[in-house]
Design a protein around this motif. Structure first.
Motif, PDB file in Angstrom:
ATOM      1  N   THR A  76       0.841  -1.199   0.000  1.00  0.00           N
ATOM      2  CA  THR A  76       0.000   0.000   0.000  1.00  0.00           C
ATOM      3  C   THR A  76       0.874   1.246   0.000  1.00  0.00           C
ATOM      4  N   PRO A  77       0.611   2.176  -0.921  1.00  0.00           N
ATOM      5  CA  PRO A  77      -0.348   2.114  -2.026  1.00  0.00           C
ATOM      6  C   PRO A  77       0.127   1.172  -3.132  1.00  0.00           C
ATOM      7  N   SER A  78      -0.811   0.536  -3.760  1.00  0.00           N
ATOM      8  CA  SER A  78      -0.472  -0.485  -4.739  1.00  0.00           C
ATOM      9  C   SER A  78      -0.069   0.126  -6.084  1.00  0.00           C
ATOM     10  N   LEU A  79       0.953  -0.458  -6.682  1.00  0.00           N
ATOM     11  CA  LEU A  79       1.379  -0.062  -8.023  1.00  0.00           C
ATOM     12  C   LEU A  79       1.172  -1.186  -9.035  1.00  0.00           C
ATOM     13  N   MET A  80       0.564  -2.279  -8.571  1.00  0.00           N
ATOM     14  CA  MET A  80       0.244  -3.404  -9.449  1.00  0.00           C
ATOM     15  C   MET A  80      -1.204  -3.813  -9.210  1.00  0.00           C
ATOM     16  N   PRO A  81      -1.996  -3.970 -10.274  1.00  0.00           N
ATOM     17  CA  PRO A  81      -3.388  -4.390 -10.097  1.00  0.00           C
ATOM     18  C   PRO A  81      -3.477  -5.845  -9.640  1.00  0.00           C
ATOM     19  N   ARG A  82      -4.637  -6.231  -9.140  1.00  0.00           N
ATOM     20  CA  ARG A  82      -4.826  -7.602  -8.661  1.00  0.00           C
ATOM     21  C   ARG A  82      -5.129  -8.575  -9.788  1.00  0.00           C
ATOM     22  N   ASP A  83      -5.835  -8.101 -10.804  1.00  0.00           N
ATOM     23  CA  ASP A  83      -6.231  -8.972 -11.903  1.00  0.00           C
ATOM     24  C   ASP A  83      -5.007  -9.429 -12.692  1.00  0.00           C
ATOM     25  N   PRO A  84      -4.845 -10.737 -12.943  1.00  0.00           N
ATOM     26  CA  PRO A  84      -3.663 -11.240 -13.651  1.00  0.00           C
ATOM     27  C   PRO A  84      -3.479 -10.629 -15.043  1.00  0.00           C
ATOM     28  N   GLN A  85      -4.581 -10.444 -15.769  1.00  0.00           N
ATOM     29  CA  GLN A  85      -4.474  -9.852 -17.103  1.00  0.00           C
ATOM     30  C   GLN A  85      -3.998  -8.402 -17.026  1.00  0.00           C
ATOM     31  N   GLU A  86      -4.493  -7.676 -16.036  1.00  0.00           N
ATOM     32  CA  GLU A  86      -4.067  -6.293 -15.863  1.00  0.00           C
ATOM     33  C   GLU A  86      -2.612  -6.219 -15.401  1.00  0.00           C
ATOM     34  N   ARG A  87      -2.199  -7.173 -14.571  1.00  0.00           N
ATOM     35  CA  ARG A  87      -0.799  -7.218 -14.139  1.00  0.00           C
ATOM     36  C   ARG A  87       0.120  -7.499 -15.331  1.00  0.00           C
ATOM     37  N   PHE A  88      -0.346  -8.372 -16.212  1.00  0.00           N
ATOM     38  CA  PHE A  88       0.428  -8.642 -17.424  1.00  0.00           C
ATOM     39  C   PHE A  88       0.622  -7.364 -18.234  1.00  0.00           C
ATOM     40  N   GLU A  89      -0.433  -6.582 -18.380  1.00  0.00           N
ATOM     41  CA  GLU A  89      -0.332  -5.356 -19.167  1.00  0.00           C
ATOM     42  C   GLU A  89       0.649  -4.368 -18.539  1.00  0.00           C
ATOM     43  N   VAL A  90       0.658  -4.300 -17.216  1.00  0.00           N
ATOM     44  CA  VAL A  90       1.635  -3.432 -16.543  1.00  0.00           C
ATOM     45  C   VAL A  90       3.048  -3.906 -16.859  1.00  0.00           C
ATOM     46  N   ARG A  91       3.285  -5.196 -16.705  1.00  0.00           N
ATOM     47  CA  ARG A  91       4.633  -5.732 -16.956  1.00  0.00           C
ATOM     48  C   ARG A  91       5.020  -5.565 -18.421  1.00  0.00           C
ATOM     49  N   ARG A  92       4.063  -5.729 -19.321  1.00  0.00           N
ATOM     50  CA  ARG A  92       4.360  -5.549 -20.744  1.00  0.00           C
ATOM     51  C   ARG A  92       4.832  -4.133 -21.030  1.00  0.00           C
ATOM     52  N   LEU A  93       4.158  -3.159 -20.451  1.00  0.00           N
ATOM     53  CA  LEU A  93       4.517  -1.768 -20.712  1.00  0.00           C
ATOM     54  C   LEU A  93       5.796  -1.361 -19.991  1.00  0.00           C
ATOM     55  N   VAL A  94       6.040  -1.913 -18.813  1.00  0.00           N
ATOM     56  CA  VAL A  94       7.319  -1.655 -18.148  1.00  0.00           C
ATOM     57  C   VAL A  94       8.458  -2.145 -19.039  1.00  0.00           C
TER      58      VAL A  94
END
Length: 221
Positions: A76-94
């Motif tokens: 907290t505060p979170s910088l990664m979403p909980r949903d696996p698909q959304e987490r993938f999108e974060v990692r893809r863009l990083v």
């Protein structure tokens, strides 16, 4: 005690600094001339790269691994979403910014204009500078395309993807290499993230021999 061995304009160090600040973790910043291959530094990270984060007696390296570790230990505060698909999108863009953007833009602009001089490695390669100036246009257009469909780069919440992108762009903005008029949506996004308290230490950076432009620390740029 948390200590970060860093270089002020390194986008990878800046990404870690943003994560630490967003999570309100106090850190001592230690500038590291990693290119001199100091023996003590190489013992901390045999790869000879920054950032290196020391937490008590633990040494952490590689910016994305550091940021995800901080996310797990301080959720907290979170910088990664909980949903696996959304987490993938974060990692893809990083990865997009730390790999593709870095190779096509940051290394051709920031490293040619600044790093070469600081490291006494000769003069900028004009071909590389031209390639970087051309490539950043494509990346700004891609960011605009994403932001037309989302509130933030990876979705409707600010994430590590935004920090990765802002880390690179803020380094380039320090040397006036971002055309903020090209994509108003990207400028608005940057203004939002630039106004966060976590960004304050980045806006206070000063690199000897390279004074920032007047707009660099201006929140109403």
């Amino acid at each position: 005690m948390i200590r970060l061995f860093h270089v002020p304009l390194s986008p990878f160090c800046r990404k870690v600094r943003l994560c630490l600040a967003e999570k309100k973790l106090e850190v001592e910043l230690v500038e590291e001339r990693y290119w001199e291959k100091d023996a003590d530094f190489l013992r901390r990270n045999p790869a000879g790269k920054v950032p290196v984060l020391r937490i008590d007696d633990m040494i952490l390296t590689e910016s994305s691994a550091i940021c995800e570790y901080l996310e797990e230990i301080h959720p907290t505060p979170s910088l990664m979403p909980r949903d696996p698909q959304e987490r993938f999108e974060v990692r893809r863009l990083v990865s997009w910014f730390d790999d593709k953007f870095h190779d096509e833009v940051t290394s051709n602009l920031l490293y040619e204009r600044v790093n070469r001089k600081i490291q006494k490695a000769g003069y900028p390669d004009s071909g590389n500078v031209k390639a970087g100036a051309k490539a950043i246009k494509y990346h700004l257009d891609y960011m605009a395309w994403l932001l037309d469909r989302r509130r933030w780069l990876a979705g409707n919440e600010m994430t590590l993807a935004d920090f990765a992108a802002a880390a690179h762009l803020s380094s380039l903005d320090y040397i006036s290499d971002v055309d903020w008029n090209r994509q108003p949506g990207v400028k608005d996004w940057y203004a939002k993230i630039k106004s966060r308290p976590a960004f304050r230490s980045l806006l206070a950076d000063q690199v000897a021999g390279f004074p920032p432009p007047a707009h660099y620390a201006d929140l109403d740029f």
